[in-house]
Design an enzyme around this catalytic site. Structure first.
Site, PDB file in Angstrom:
ATOM      1  N   ASP A  20      30.093  95.762 -23.387  1.00  0.00           N
ATOM      2  CA  ASP A  20      29.369  94.560 -22.992  1.00  0.00           C
ATOM      3  C   ASP A  20      30.287  93.492 -22.411  1.00  0.00           C
ATOM      4  O   ASP A  20      30.026  92.967 -21.328  1.00  0.00           O
ATOM      5  CB  ASP A  20      28.621  93.996 -24.207  1.00  0.00           C
ATOM      6  CG  ASP A  20      27.957  92.668 -23.922  1.00  0.00           C
ATOM      7  OD1 ASP A  20      26.761  92.654 -23.609  1.00  0.00           O
ATOM      8  OD2 ASP A  20      28.642  91.630 -24.031  1.00  0.00           O
ATOM      9  N   VAL A  63      24.423  91.772 -22.272  1.00  0.00           N
ATOM     10  CA  VAL A  63      24.270  92.946 -21.415  1.00  0.00           C
ATOM     11  C   VAL A  63      23.741  94.129 -22.220  1.00  0.00           C
ATOM     12  O   VAL A  63      22.822  94.834 -21.794  1.00  0.00           O
ATOM     13  CB  VAL A  63      25.602  93.297 -20.738  1.00  0.00           C
ATOM     14  CG1 VAL A  63      25.494  94.632 -20.000  1.00  0.00           C
ATOM     15  CG2 VAL A  63      26.014  92.208 -19.758  1.00  0.00           C
ATOM     16  N   ASP A  64      24.318  94.354 -23.391  1.00  0.00           N
ATOM     17  CA  ASP A  64      23.831  95.432 -24.251  1.00  0.00           C
ATOM     18  C   ASP A  64      22.350  95.248 -24.577  1.00  0.00           C
ATOM     19  O   ASP A  64      21.550  96.189 -24.487  1.00  0.00           O
ATOM     20  CB  ASP A  64      24.623  95.466 -25.560  1.00  0.00           C
ATOM     21  CG  ASP A  64      25.901  96.277 -25.455  1.00  0.00           C
ATOM     22  OD1 ASP A  64      26.003  97.118 -24.553  1.00  0.00           O
ATOM     23  OD2 ASP A  64      26.794  96.077 -26.289  1.00  0.00           O
ATOM     24  N   LEU A  65      21.988  94.047 -24.994  1.00  0.00           N
ATOM     25  CA  LEU A  65      20.624  93.809 -25.453  1.00  0.00           C
ATOM     26  C   LEU A  65      19.620  93.905 -24.308  1.00  0.00           C
ATOM     27  O   LEU A  65      18.538  94.476 -24.468  1.00  0.00           O
ATOM     28  CB  LEU A  65      20.535  92.452 -26.148  1.00  0.00           C
ATOM     29  CG  LEU A  65      21.449  92.299 -27.375  1.00  0.00           C
ATOM     30  CD1 LEU A  65      21.286  90.923 -27.995  1.00  0.00           C
ATOM     31  CD2 LEU A  65      21.175  93.378 -28.406  1.00  0.00           C
ATOM     32  N   GLY A  71      19.121  97.548 -23.388  1.00  0.00           N
ATOM     33  CA  GLY A  71      18.202  98.183 -24.312  1.00  0.00           C
ATOM     34  C   GLY A  71      16.759  97.819 -24.036  1.00  0.00           C
ATOM     35  O   GLY A  71      15.858  98.667 -24.133  1.00  0.00           O
TER      36      GLY A  71
END
Length: 397
Positions: free
Chosen positions: A146, A174-176, A179
């Site tokens: 991220d 970015v990760d969230l 997802g």
């Protein structure tokens, strides 16, 4: 209205095999779980998900990081590096609607868990791959992190003040978002499968999501041919709009149009700022921000925050206090919204309502391998077989 039951949820009857780790893939799985899917989270039988060792411990083997993306799931402690473990995963996948994985490129194929093999065995499978970069590009072998992508995609260049270095988001944005985008694409693929009977291969890249997240500021950079000026907690295009200091604490004020601006000037006792032709429009206020902002700041610091918020709300101007995280979580607003679920440890509830009812937290974030025996029994294994697998380290729970 009757409370929502598991059978009432939109994805009731959908089964998901979550082979992913850390945040982006597990977040996708959690969205599906919140909507009623039976999500089976596969973890290494000894180490578990990496995030079981991150953040603040909430119980033995669980942490705030892990708990934040794994509610409503069942945990299967399974060593995919063993042939027996990989075979069990394939058997489960054969009865699943969705699979989520974020192995390095080629990793799933080496385990016999790649898209080509599993979709041949289960044509209706929606297979979601999460990676750092596009799978057919020159950087496909790079791991996705991220913070690295926040830097590479320009996201860090959005945050902070001009005189400060680039600043990351306070969460792994970015990760969230990856997802969340992944969950949207999986749901679309499931809807299409309803028409065609066939699944799809959903491919997500953190870098793509990072660029997407720049939204209107990224497009402004293209239009300008340069980076837009960073303005800290102010808005790059709307004035006044941002975080301000009242006499006794910070608050957010968002003046979204010229009528609100005139009423704002009345609230702070500066009708002369409304009468100034340089400030009559938002474009003018943006051009003359350097002259207007100090005048506004000076007036706001003279007024107590509670009184200022009351007056602004009475004038129809959106505003609110700036709360600390603990303060926000323990606020009456959060309690009234029903956003906290108190179980083995507190977790957030799903952030949406269906027919006025928030989907329940049906299961707390699982302990490592908590549901191994139940899941393997559902697969048809007897207790002696499960005990043998456990003795040899193929499974744990």
């Amino acid at each position: 209205m009757e409370p929502t039951t598991e059978q009432d949820l939109p994805l009731s009857g959908i089964r998901v095999l979550d082979l992913s780790r850390v945040l982006a893939g597990p977040w996708c799985g959690q969205v599906l779980a919140d909507l009623g899917a039976d999500v089976i989270k596969v973890e290494h039988p000894e180490r578990g998900d990496d995030t079981r060792d991150w953040g603040v411990a909430t119980s033995p083997g669980n942490t705030t990081y892990f708990d934040s993306v794994n509610r409503n799931k069942r945990s299967l402690g399974l060593d995919l590096a063993t042939e027996e473990g990989a075979d069990l995963a394939r058997r489960i996948a054969a009865g699943c609607d969705v699979l989520i994985q974020n192995f390095k490129r080629g990793g799933a194929d080496k385990l016999g868990l790649g898209y080509a093999r599993l979709s041949a065995e289960n044509p209706g499978l929606v297979y979601c791959s999460v990676a750092g970069y596009v799978g057919d590009g020159p950087e496909a072998d790079r791991p996705g992190y991220d913070l690295v992508v926040q830097g590479e995609s320009g996201l860090m260049a959005l945050n902070g003040r001009p005189e400060e270095p680039p600043l990351k988001f306070g969460v792994a944005a970015v990760d969230l978002f990856t997802g969340q985008y992944a969950a949207q694409a999986v749901l679309a693929a499931l809807l299409q499968r309803h028409r065609t009977g066939r699944g799809r291969h959903v491919e997500m890249a953190l870098y793509d999501s990072g660029l997407s997240l720049t939204s209107y500021v990224g497009l402004a950079a293209l239009a300008l041919g340069r980076d837009p000026e960073r303005v800290g907690n102010a808005h790059p295009a709307i004035v006044p709009y941002g975080v301000f200091e009242a006499a006794d604490g910070p608050l957010v004020i968002t003046v979204g149009n010229n009528g609100q601006y005139r009423r704002f000037c009345t609230v702070i006792g500066r009708e002369d700022l409304a009468a100034d032709p340089d400030f009559a429009t938002n474009l003018g206020r943006s051009r003359h921000r350097a002259r207007l902002a100090p005048e506004i700041d000076r007036e706001l610091t003279r007024i107590p925050r509670a009184a200022l918020i009351e007056a602004l709300r009475a004038a129809g101007i959106p505003c609110g206090e700036v709360a600390g995280l603990h303060e926000a979580f323990r606020s009456e607003r959060t309690a009234q919204a029903g956003m906290l679920h108190a179980g083995r440890s507190p977790v957030l509830a799903p952030p949406y309502r269906l027919d006025g009812d928030r989907p329940p937290v049906r299961r707390p974030p699982p302990s490592l391998g908590e549901h191994t025996d139940a899941l393997l029994t559902e697969l048809g294994l007897d207790s002696e077989h499960i005990a043998d697998l456990r003795a040899r380290g193929v499974v744990a729970g």
